[in-house]
Design a protein around this motif. Structure first.
Motif, PDB file in Angstrom:
ATOM      1  N   PRO A 153      -6.505 -69.451  63.064  1.00  0.00           N
ATOM      2  CA  PRO A 153      -5.995 -70.618  62.053  1.00  0.00           C
ATOM      3  C   PRO A 153      -5.208 -69.738  60.976  1.00  0.00           C
ATOM      4  CG  PRO A 153      -8.300 -70.848  62.795  1.00  0.00           C
ATOM      5  CD  PRO A 153      -7.887 -69.396  63.000  1.00  0.00           C
ATOM      6  N   MET A 154      -4.280 -70.494  60.473  1.00  0.00           N
ATOM      7  CA  MET A 154      -3.702 -70.194  59.234  1.00  0.00           C
ATOM      8  C   MET A 154      -3.468 -71.436  58.308  1.00  0.00           C
ATOM      9  SD  MET A 154      -0.673 -67.413  60.241  1.00  0.00           S
ATOM     10  CE  MET A 154      -1.138 -65.813  60.887  1.00  0.00           C
ATOM     11  N   ALA A 155      -3.827 -71.087  57.018  1.00  0.00           N
ATOM     12  CA  ALA A 155      -3.923 -72.173  55.955  1.00  0.00           C
ATOM     13  C   ALA A 155      -2.341 -72.562  55.540  1.00  0.00           C
ATOM     14  CB  ALA A 155      -4.731 -71.805  54.915  1.00  0.00           C
ATOM     15  N   PHE A 156      -2.203 -73.707  55.355  1.00  0.00           N
ATOM     16  CA  PHE A 156      -1.051 -74.272  54.535  1.00  0.00           C
ATOM     17  C   PHE A 156      -1.338 -75.759  54.265  1.00  0.00           C
ATOM     18  CE2 PHE A 156      -0.606 -75.705  58.898  1.00  0.00           C
ATOM     19  CZ  PHE A 156      -0.172 -76.999  58.962  1.00  0.00           C
ATOM     20  N   PRO A 157      -0.701 -76.297  53.161  1.00  0.00           N
ATOM     21  CA  PRO A 157      -1.073 -77.722  52.450  1.00  0.00           C
ATOM     22  C   PRO A 157      -1.366 -78.555  53.567  1.00  0.00           C
ATOM     23  CG  PRO A 157       0.673 -76.448  51.091  1.00  0.00           C
ATOM     24  CD  PRO A 157       0.703 -75.698  52.316  1.00  0.00           C
ATOM     25  N   GLY A 158      -2.427 -79.198  53.488  1.00  0.00           N
ATOM     26  CA  GLY A 158      -2.956 -80.192  54.526  1.00  0.00           C
ATOM     27  C   GLY A 158      -3.528 -79.691  55.778  1.00  0.00           C
ATOM     28  N   TRP A 159      -3.580 -78.407  55.925  1.00  0.00           N
ATOM     29  CA  TRP A 159      -4.208 -77.964  57.109  1.00  0.00           C
ATOM     30  C   TRP A 159      -5.522 -78.225  57.291  1.00  0.00           C
ATOM     31  CZ3 TRP A 159      -7.325 -73.574  58.843  1.00  0.00           C
ATOM     32  CH2 TRP A 159      -8.350 -73.050  57.755  1.00  0.00           C
ATOM     33  N   LYS A 245       0.868 -84.209  56.057  1.00  0.00           N
ATOM     34  CA  LYS A 245       0.851 -85.362  55.601  1.00  0.00           C
ATOM     35  C   LYS A 245      -0.252 -86.265  56.387  1.00  0.00           C
ATOM     36  CE  LYS A 245       3.698 -85.249  52.050  1.00  0.00           C
ATOM     37  NZ  LYS A 245       3.181 -85.304  50.796  1.00  0.00           N
ATOM     38  N   GLY A 246      -1.225 -86.738  55.836  1.00  0.00           N
ATOM     39  CA  GLY A 246      -2.025 -87.423  56.852  1.00  0.00           C
ATOM     40  C   GLY A 246      -2.603 -88.664  55.994  1.00  0.00           C
ATOM     41  N   GLY A 247      -3.523 -89.653  56.954  1.00  0.00           N
ATOM     42  CA  GLY A 247      -4.022 -90.775  56.744  1.00  0.00           C
ATOM     43  C   GLY A 247      -5.607 -90.864  57.047  1.00  0.00           C
ATOM     44  N   LEU A 248      -6.028 -92.090  57.319  1.00  0.00           N
ATOM     45  CA  LEU A 248      -7.641 -91.935  57.715  1.00  0.00           C
ATOM     46  C   LEU A 248      -7.868 -91.233  58.991  1.00  0.00           C
ATOM     47  CD1 LEU A 248      -8.199 -95.975  56.939  1.00  0.00           C
ATOM     48  CD2 LEU A 248      -8.709 -94.046  55.584  1.00  0.00           C
ATOM     49  N   ASP A 249      -7.091 -91.076  59.894  1.00  0.00           N
ATOM     50  CA  ASP A 249      -7.352 -90.595  61.213  1.00  0.00           C
ATOM     51  C   ASP A 249      -6.841 -89.111  61.194  1.00  0.00           C
ATOM     52  OD1 ASP A 249      -8.705 -92.649  62.038  1.00  0.00           O
ATOM     53  OD2 ASP A 249      -6.791 -93.584  62.687  1.00  0.00           O
ATOM     54  N   GLY A 250      -6.283 -88.581  60.064  1.00  0.00           N
ATOM     55  CA  GLY A 250      -5.888 -87.092  60.133  1.00  0.00           C
ATOM     56  C   GLY A 250      -4.365 -87.249  60.109  1.00  0.00           C
ATOM     57  N   VAL A 251      -3.670 -85.954  60.340  1.00  0.00           N
ATOM     58  CA  VAL A 251      -2.244 -85.800  60.620  1.00  0.00           C
ATOM     59  C   VAL A 251      -1.500 -87.002  60.991  1.00  0.00           C
ATOM     60  CG1 VAL A 251      -0.571 -84.447  61.561  1.00  0.00           C
ATOM     61  CG2 VAL A 251      -2.795 -83.525  60.650  1.00  0.00           C
ATOM     62  N   GLU A 252      -0.313 -87.163  60.188  1.00  0.00           N
ATOM     63  CA  GLU A 252       0.394 -88.344  60.675  1.00  0.00           C
ATOM     64  C   GLU A 252       2.068 -88.052  60.497  1.00  0.00           C
ATOM     65  OE1 GLU A 252      -0.245 -91.625  57.676  1.00  0.00           O
ATOM     66  OE2 GLU A 252      -2.020 -92.255  58.751  1.00  0.00           O
TER      67      GLU A 252
END
Length: 485
Positions: A153-159, A245-252
């Motif tokens: 894994p690698m981090a970035f905003p929203g990961w 970018k995400g919502g209630l179920d995660g990534v959108e």
């Protein structure tokens, strides 16, 4: 050196002999491990073949052993159904059953113990095994590890939200578990792993929107790239994720470095794989760094053999370390100080570079004056030291989501190659074990008789100052000769 005869409470000779003993124990029932088990069985020795699949739903939820990223369906919570599904998707196991090999699925190997410089009390070398109900020890003459490789894994905003996952995890959910919850994916990385992942997902009916590549051209096998292009999969070079970018179920949606945005429900990290050598490291086996074979790999052992990906990725001449560093620099460039690096402990990039403890602990003025640069000025980078100071890598995923990227951050800050950062310590159990699994372990009567004393010192509940005084006997009388209050 033995203490038997000089200290009646020493544990020498008191460990019970394991109930079962095999000539060969093979950990990992993939094609490589099964082939190793069959080869051993042909030599006429007793063989035990264990595999942790199907992994319990609770472990899948904590990204163990692969980076599942919250994209498994609820089917993984039904252990009996998963056992049937996994067995049906492992047809290469049939010859193992026919050969009389003891095959145990859903069984985790969590530790290996052998007598050596620091241990001399075991009746035999043993491996610790566990399933959903119990834990036990098995003796062996020879051990073969075919544990494979895990995701990088690698981090970035929203990961750190559901929907960002690893290529190995996606492969398991698609081909072994039939339990992938996503429908529209973006693959990050265009080396062979990324291209193969994209093609496999498309073959299972998953929409592959694009394969992203940090470098200026596709890095994988040209034949695979041509196959992906012919299948209508877009290969986008010089483009990297900026934010999920995400919502209630995660990534959108996934925001890209070129200013575009792609609607998707899953982002699959296919930058690389890491050989799973936790068992080797926990038993203090030797290992060395090999950039062309995925990083730290075992160096060999007279009684422990590694096969398949855990022995190292195939050496194709590709510099995995340099490729991963390119991705780290690109994704790290999108990170701010508030980007989560260690998901288990909620450690941000600023926390890590500031060498701060987790936010649920107090941060004294002295701690707040710390920094990674000042720490590195005192000596070479040491990930175990950083782990102890920040708790990054100490969470329930056991460092699988952050260990490797923390090492890369340390290497970048110290301006040294990744091989210059010592591998962070692995300790048994190398898989999280529920307390109920180990709570019913029984000691032998000989061991139980000595638990109220340690190395000749009366029960720990006796204050040190009272040892050898009349108060000691009163403590012993009230405690009944054990450590219970």
């Amino acid at each position: 050196m033995t203490l038997r005869g000089t200290d009646p409470h020493a544990i020498d000779g008191k460990f019970p002999v394991p109930e079962h003993h095999f000539g060969v124990v093979v950990v990992g029932a993939g094609p490589s491990g099964t082939a190793a088990a069959l080869s051993a069985a042909q030599d006429g020795v007793s063989v035990l073949l264990v595999d942790e699949n199907p992994v319990a739903g609770a472990l899948i939820g904590t990204d163990v052993p692969w980076f599942f990223g919250g994209r498994a369906t609820t089917a993984v919570q039904n252990s009996q159904r998963m056992l049937e599904t996994v067995f049906a998707n492992m047809p290469w196991l049939e010859p193992a059953f026919d050969a009389g090999i003891d095959v145990q699925l859903g069984t985790t190997a969590w530790g290996v113990y052998r007598n050596g410089p620091l241990v001399g009390s075991l009746p035999a070398q043993v491996i610790g095994l566990a399933d959903g109900e119990r834990s036990w020890l098995v003796g062996f003459d020879r051990l073969e590890l075919a544990t494979g490789a895990r995701d990088l894994p690698m981090a970035f905003p929203g990961w750190n939200q559901p929907g960002v996952m690893g290529a190995a995890a996606l492969n398991k959910l698609l081909t072994l578990y039939d339990a992938f919850a996503g429908r529209r994916i973006v693959v990050v990385g265009s080396h062979d792993l990324g291209l193969e992942t994209a093609l496999a997902a498309q073959a299972k009916g998953i929409e592959v929107v694009a394969v992203l590549e940090v470098r200026g051209e596709v890095q994988g096998d040209p034949a695979l790239a041509a196959q992906a292009a012919a299948a209508g999969i877009e290969l986008r070079c010089g483009v990297t994720p900026v934010e999920a970018k995400g919502g209630l179920d995660g990534v959108e949606a996934l925001v890209l470095s070129d200013g575009g945005t792609i609607a998707c429900d899953s982002v699959v990290m296919a930058v690389g794989l890491v050989p799973m050598i936790e068992l080797v490291d926990a038993m203090h086996g030797s290992r060395h760094f090999d950039a062309a074979r995925g990083g730290w790999i075992p160096s060999g052992d007279a009684k422990v053999e590694t096969v398949g990906f855990c022995a190292g990725l195939p050496d194709t001449g590709f510099d995995h370390a340099a490729y991963r560093q390119d991705w780290m620099e690109a994704l790290g460039g999108a990170c701010g100080g508030d980007t989560i690096i260690c998901q288990c402990e909620d450690m941000t990039l600023a926390d890590l570079t500031g060498v701060q403890p987790p936010r649920y602990l107090d941060r004294t003025a002295a701690m707040q004056n710390r920094s990674l640069s000042s720490l590195l000025a005192d000596g070479p980078p040491n990930q175990d030291q950083v782990k102890r100071l920040t708790r990054s890598g100490m969470g329930q995923c056991q460092g699988r989501r952050c260990r490797d990227q923390v090492a890369m951050i340390l290497a970048a800050e110290a301006k040294c190659p990744l091989s210059g950062v010592p591998l962070a310590t692995h300790r048994a159990p190398v898989r999280p074990l529920p307390l109920k699994v180990i709570a019913d372990w029984e000691e032998s009567d000989q061991m139980r008789a000595g638990w109220d004393v340690w190395m000749g010192i009366p029960t720990q509940w006796v204050p040190y100052a009272d040892i050898g005084t009349p108060f000691e006997e009163e403590n012993r009388r009230r405690l009944g000769g054990n450590m219970s209050l």
